[in-house]
Design a protein around this motif. Structure first.
Motif, short mmCIF file in Angstrom:
data_model
loop_
_atom_site.label_atom_id
_atom_site.label_comp_id
_atom_site.label_asym_id
_atom_site.label_seq_id
_atom_site.Cartn_x
_atom_site.Cartn_y
_atom_site.Cartn_z
N VAL A 1 121.28 -36.93 58.22
CA VAL A 1 121.46 -36.05 57.07
C VAL A 1 122.42 -36.78 56.12
O VAL A 1 123.50 -37.21 56.54
CB VAL A 1 122.04 -34.70 57.47
N TYR A 2 122.01 -36.92 54.89
CA TYR A 2 122.80 -37.63 53.89
C TYR A 2 123.50 -36.62 53.00
O TYR A 2 122.86 -35.70 52.47
CB TYR A 2 121.91 -38.56 53.07
N TYR A 3 124.80 -36.82 52.85
CA TYR A 3 125.64 -35.91 52.08
C TYR A 3 126.22 -36.61 50.87
O TYR A 3 126.71 -37.74 50.96
CB TYR A 3 126.80 -35.39 52.93
N CYS A 4 126.21 -35.91 49.76
CA CYS A 4 126.91 -36.34 48.56
C CYS A 4 128.31 -35.72 48.59
O CYS A 4 128.48 -34.59 49.07
CB CYS A 4 126.13 -35.84 47.34
N ALA A 5 129.30 -36.46 48.13
CA ALA A 5 130.66 -35.95 48.05
C ALA A 5 131.31 -36.41 46.75
O ALA A 5 130.93 -37.46 46.20
CB ALA A 5 131.49 -36.43 49.25
N ALA A 6 132.26 -35.64 46.29
CA ALA A 6 132.96 -35.97 45.05
C ALA A 6 134.43 -35.61 45.19
O ALA A 6 134.76 -34.54 45.68
CB ALA A 6 132.35 -35.23 43.87
N SER A 7 135.27 -36.52 44.73
CA SER A 7 136.71 -36.26 44.78
C SER A 7 137.16 -35.68 43.44
O SER A 7 136.77 -36.17 42.38
CB SER A 7 137.48 -37.53 45.09
N SER A 8 137.97 -34.64 43.54
CA SER A 8 138.45 -33.99 42.34
C SER A 8 139.82 -33.39 42.62
O SER A 8 139.94 -32.51 43.47
CB SER A 8 137.48 -32.90 41.90
N ARG A 9 140.83 -33.90 41.94
CA ARG A 9 142.21 -33.37 42.06
C ARG A 9 142.64 -33.28 43.51
O ARG A 9 143.20 -32.27 43.95
CB ARG A 9 142.29 -32.01 41.38
N TYR B 1 134.86 -32.60 47.72
CA TYR B 1 133.81 -31.59 47.76
C TYR B 1 132.55 -32.19 48.37
O TYR B 1 132.25 -33.37 48.17
CB TYR B 1 133.52 -31.06 46.36
N TRP B 2 131.78 -31.34 49.06
CA TRP B 2 130.58 -31.79 49.76
C TRP B 2 129.36 -30.99 49.35
O TRP B 2 129.45 -29.78 49.10
CB TRP B 2 130.76 -31.63 51.27
N GLY B 3 128.23 -31.67 49.32
CA GLY B 3 126.97 -30.97 49.21
C GLY B 3 126.51 -30.53 50.59
O GLY B 3 127.19 -30.79 51.60
N LYS B 4 125.35 -29.89 50.65
CA LYS B 4 124.85 -29.38 51.93
C LYS B 4 124.02 -30.40 52.67
O LYS B 4 123.70 -30.21 53.84
CB LYS B 4 124.04 -28.11 51.69
N GLY B 5 123.65 -31.49 52.01
CA GLY B 5 122.95 -32.56 52.68
C GLY B 5 121.45 -32.52 52.51
O GLY B 5 120.87 -31.47 52.22
N THR B 6 120.84 -33.68 52.70
CA THR B 6 119.39 -33.80 52.67
C THR B 6 118.99 -34.73 53.81
O THR B 6 119.62 -35.76 54.04
CB THR B 6 118.89 -34.33 51.30
N LEU B 7 117.94 -34.34 54.54
CA LEU B 7 117.54 -35.05 55.74
C LEU B 7 116.63 -36.22 55.41
O LEU B 7 115.64 -36.07 54.70
CB LEU B 7 116.83 -34.10 56.70
N VAL B 8 116.98 -37.37 55.97
CA VAL B 8 116.15 -38.58 55.88
C VAL B 8 115.73 -38.95 57.29
O VAL B 8 116.58 -39.13 58.16
CB VAL B 8 116.92 -39.73 55.22
N THR B 9 114.43 -39.05 57.50
CA THR B 9 113.89 -39.44 58.80
C THR B 9 113.07 -40.70 58.62
O THR B 9 112.14 -40.72 57.82
CB THR B 9 113.02 -38.34 59.40
N VAL B 10 113.42 -41.73 59.38
CA VAL B 10 112.71 -43.01 59.30
C VAL B 10 111.97 -43.21 60.62
O VAL B 10 112.59 -43.30 61.68
CB VAL B 10 113.67 -44.18 59.04
N SER B 11 110.67 -43.28 60.54
CA SER B 11 109.85 -43.44 61.74
C SER B 11 109.59 -44.92 62.01
O SER B 11 109.47 -45.73 61.09
CB SER B 11 108.54 -42.69 61.59
#
Length: 113
Positions: free
Chosen positions: A90-98, A102-112
């Motif tokens: 699961v790949y998460y985006c994050a951002a720093s602020s003050r 902060y985190w997003g909820k994530g998106t799943l990447v599956t590599v077969s």
């Protein structure tokens, strides 16, 4: 407050490519560095890439993954090439602020294989 929403995950064969995108909203003027992290099943969340004054990558993805940021659109993308089964996570985006990350909820990447 900063809100982050990821998109672009999915199923891909080894050797293929995917592009993840993250859009930020809220107090976007206060965002400093933006990041991508990932968490594989049964493992701890780990750093993948960062975009601030410069770009930085984890050794395991360097030369295959590329982070890009568009401040006008409030987005940060992750272009993932030459994907391997071990990139499954699961790949998460994050951002720093003050001082807050902060985190997003994530998106799943599956590599077969």
């Amino acid at each position: 407050q900063v809100q982050l929403v990821e998109s672009g995950g999915g199923l891909v064969q080894a050797g293929g490519s995917l592009r993840l995108s993250c859009v930020a909203s809220g107090s976007i003027f206060s965002i400093g560095t933006m990041y991508w992290y990932r968490q594989a099943p049964g493992k701890q969340r780990e750093f993948v890439a960062a975009s601030g004054g410069s770009t930085n990558y984890a050794g395991s993805v360097k030369g295959r993954f590329f982070i890009s940021r568009d401040n006008a659109k409030n987005t940060v993308d992750l272009q993932m090439n030459s994907l391997k089964p071990e990139d499954t996570a699961v790949y998460y985006c994050a951002a720093s602020s003050r001082g807050i990350l902060y985190w997003g909820k994530g998106t799943l990447v599956t590599v077969s294989s």
